[in-house]
Write a protein that holds these residues in place. Sequence first.
Motif, PDB file in Angstrom:
ATOM      1  N   GLY A  53      25.746  34.290  66.011  1.00 15.42           N
ATOM      2  CA  GLY A  53      27.166  34.079  65.343  1.00 15.42           C
ATOM      3  C   GLY A  53      26.597  33.610  63.841  1.00 15.42           C
ATOM      4  O   GLY A  53      25.687  34.294  63.371  1.00 15.42           O
ATOM      5  N   ARG A  54      27.347  33.066  63.485  1.00 16.77           N
ATOM      6  CA  ARG A  54      27.218  32.511  61.849  1.00 16.77           C
ATOM      7  C   ARG A  54      27.003  31.004  61.823  1.00 16.77           C
ATOM      8  O   ARG A  54      26.573  30.534  60.986  1.00 16.77           O
ATOM      9  N   ASP A 109      21.569  32.799  64.212  1.00 14.16           N
ATOM     10  CA  ASP A 109      22.773  32.968  63.115  1.00 14.16           C
ATOM     11  C   ASP A 109      22.118  34.024  62.184  1.00 14.16           C
ATOM     12  O   ASP A 109      21.270  33.995  61.997  1.00 14.16           O
ATOM     13  N   GLY A 110      22.956  34.420  61.438  1.00 14.15           N
ATOM     14  CA  GLY A 110      22.576  35.188  60.260  1.00 14.15           C
ATOM     15  C   GLY A 110      23.746  35.895  59.509  1.00 14.15           C
ATOM     16  O   GLY A 110      24.976  35.980  60.256  1.00 14.15           O
ATOM     17  N   VAL A 170      28.635  25.230  66.371  1.00 12.15           N
ATOM     18  CA  VAL A 170      29.121  25.096  67.841  1.00 12.15           C
ATOM     19  C   VAL A 170      27.904  24.470  68.864  1.00 12.15           C
ATOM     20  O   VAL A 170      28.554  23.864  69.620  1.00 12.15           O
ATOM     21  N   LEU A 171      26.828  24.661  68.551  1.00 14.86           N
ATOM     22  CA  LEU A 171      25.722  24.200  69.423  1.00 14.86           C
ATOM     23  C   LEU A 171      24.721  23.446  68.358  1.00 14.86           C
ATOM     24  O   LEU A 171      23.381  23.703  68.698  1.00 14.86           O
ATOM     25  N   PRO A 172      25.083  22.445  67.753  1.00 16.03           N
ATOM     26  CA  PRO A 172      23.912  21.492  66.986  1.00 16.03           C
ATOM     27  C   PRO A 172      22.959  20.961  67.797  1.00 16.03           C
ATOM     28  O   PRO A 172      21.710  20.686  67.496  1.00 16.03           O
ATOM     29  N   PHE A 206      25.613  36.428  74.138  1.00 10.11           N
ATOM     30  CA  PHE A 206      26.772  36.222  73.844  1.00 10.11           C
ATOM     31  C   PHE A 206      27.018  36.415  72.465  1.00 10.11           C
ATOM     32  O   PHE A 206      26.658  35.374  71.749  1.00 10.11           O
ATOM     33  N   ASP A 207      27.764  37.232  71.794  1.00  8.73           N
ATOM     34  CA  ASP A 207      28.120  37.820  70.643  1.00  8.73           C
ATOM     35  C   ASP A 207      29.588  37.213  70.146  1.00  8.73           C
ATOM     36  O   ASP A 207      30.536  37.527  70.598  1.00  8.73           O
TER      37      ASP A 207
END
Length: 233
Positions: free
Chosen positions: A133-134, A10-11, A140-142, A33-34
């Motif tokens: 992603g953000r 993330d960023g 999404v994937l904790p 995957f973006d």
Amino acid sequence: MSKPATIAIDGFAGSGKSTAAARLAEALGYLYFDTGVMYRAVTWAILERGIDPRDEERVSEVAEALIIDVVAEGPDDGRQFTVLADGVDITWAIRESAVEANVSLVSSYPRVRTVLTNQQRRIAAAGPVVMAGRDIGTVVLPQADLKIFLEASAEERARRRCKQLKEQNKPIDYEYILKAIMERDKKDQTNPVSPTIPAEDAVILNTDNLKVDEVLGELQTLVQQVRNGLKIG
Ligand code: DC
């Protein structure tokens, strides 16, 4: 499946996360995957249909019905991958300014986030992935095996953007770009639905003084540490 099978990167915009994630995925032989392209695809689709981006109900309905595919195949025109919305190639269209100007609003709608988050989870469940992603590490994937949050100062990101524009022979206004980056950061950080913040167990990597190869090296070291069973983050 050998660990780390799910890597979340993330960023903020311009932090270099897409390039870093793509290079890491290539090095590991994982899917890259973006997730930003999905929010952009929904934004493109509503604009194409003449829907007002402020119309949350109709925007959400489009997001829930739209079929977004990201595939490796496509014309040899500099693209990293091909993005399809209901079968239409929108790879370049999603980078245009109309999409850029509205994607932040579209991505703030909870129903849009829910439907795209579910699709992202299905993609990650299918095989080893580097997902960029953000909110990948936080929402999404904790449970991702490795979470990285890339940081770069606003000034450095503005310099990188100017360099890109120069390479494309486009006009450059450093001060304007810097201001736009700072405003967007503020919006992203304070977005009440899914703010761009590092997960508690994310490794924060500042890329200000790192070249792309050096960022890749740092990420590969982290992957190796996970493989060695070290606790990261
Ligand atoms: O990374 P990008 O610039 O392609 O992202 C486009 C927009 O989508 C940006 O406004 C942030 C949003 N986004 C998001 O809210 N959640 C994600 N996981 C990825 C992108």
